[in-house]
Design an enzyme around this catalytic site. Sequence first.
Site, short mmCIF file in Angstrom:
data_model
loop_
_atom_site.label_atom_id
_atom_site.label_comp_id
_atom_site.label_asym_id
_atom_site.label_seq_id
_atom_site.Cartn_x
_atom_site.Cartn_y
_atom_site.Cartn_z
N SER A 108 0.74 -1.16 0.07
CA SER A 108 -0.12 0.02 -0.10
C SER A 108 0.85 1.06 -0.13
CB SER A 108 -0.81 0.17 1.21
OG SER A 108 -0.10 0.18 2.40
N SER A 110 0.74 3.62 2.25
CA SER A 110 0.94 4.36 3.67
C SER A 110 2.16 4.72 3.89
CB SER A 110 0.34 3.20 4.65
OG SER A 110 1.25 2.23 4.81
N LYS A 165 5.29 0.37 9.41
CA LYS A 165 5.08 1.54 9.86
C LYS A 165 6.23 2.32 10.46
CE LYS A 165 0.72 1.23 8.69
NZ LYS A 165 -0.04 1.86 7.50
N SER A 268 -2.98 6.72 6.11
CA SER A 268 -2.24 5.48 6.86
C SER A 268 -3.40 4.99 7.94
CB SER A 268 -0.89 5.79 7.29
OG SER A 268 -0.44 4.74 8.09
#
Length: 303
Positions: A108, A110, A165, A268
């Site tokens: 993705s 994010s 992350k 996100s």
Amino acid sequence: MSFQSILGNFALILFVLTIGTGIVWFLDMFVLSKQRRAAADKALAELDARQARLASDGIKIDEVDRAELEAKILRQPVWVEYSGSFFPVIALVFFLRSFLYEPFKIPSSSMLPTLYVGDLILVNKFEYGIRLPVINKKVIELNNPKRGDVMVFKYPVDPTVDYIKRVVGVPGDKVVYHNKRLLINGQPLSYQTMPDFLDEEHLNYSRQLTENLNGVSHRILNDDRAPAFVNDPFNFPKRENCSYDNEGFSCVVPEGHYFMMGDNRDNSLDSRYWGFVPDQNIVGKAFFIWMNLGNIKRIGSFH
């Protein structure tokens, strides 16, 4: 554990394959090969005795290729041959991805602009301690995650899914996100405006800034159209450590947990919504892009 989750757990599948092929390999090495050797020796001895009897009786000796007969008896069954061939390779792959480095694919946007969709990355599995594969239990303490690290972890809501992350808060930190700017333990982070970032996948521009987090300088994105507040956060464990308002949120990170955010701040799904990442969910530290089939210039290390 459901059948679907087992299929999605590659580490478990690799572990089962390693054990299965290993059992066959050891069984053949120490039992089956000796049985085949004994059978070959017996067959060759019977052949030699038969040939000797024929020769003593003046009968023409059968033309039998002893080497071919021996090779035929010693030949491994197909299921043993394939298992034995695959075992060293599977065991090596299992060891490398369990204790050293594991590849992941970014699914993705994010983590834009740090990581792009399609980036194939390597994750250091021993940076944060040695963990037993499959159950992910830490057995040797090494380093702890630091603010600014890009970390892969098991999604707390569904541990069969891996997330990536940036570490924003470590145990004991007070993380405040106010009007899209971070304050850690009361200290505001420094930001520097950069040229707008073009997301080529969605063909839109985002505000781009350089953020300095614990001495780690990295780029983040803000979408001016998105609000600063967190819309409908989950009812996650330790939810009482957080408070939300129209300008952002404030969270105190509990012991043994970490607060994670994506660099693409307004696109996100991260700790702001689903809460803290417990230490037992940590997979490793992401540090290198080894391939992007759509853009080979992406290859290299990153912060």
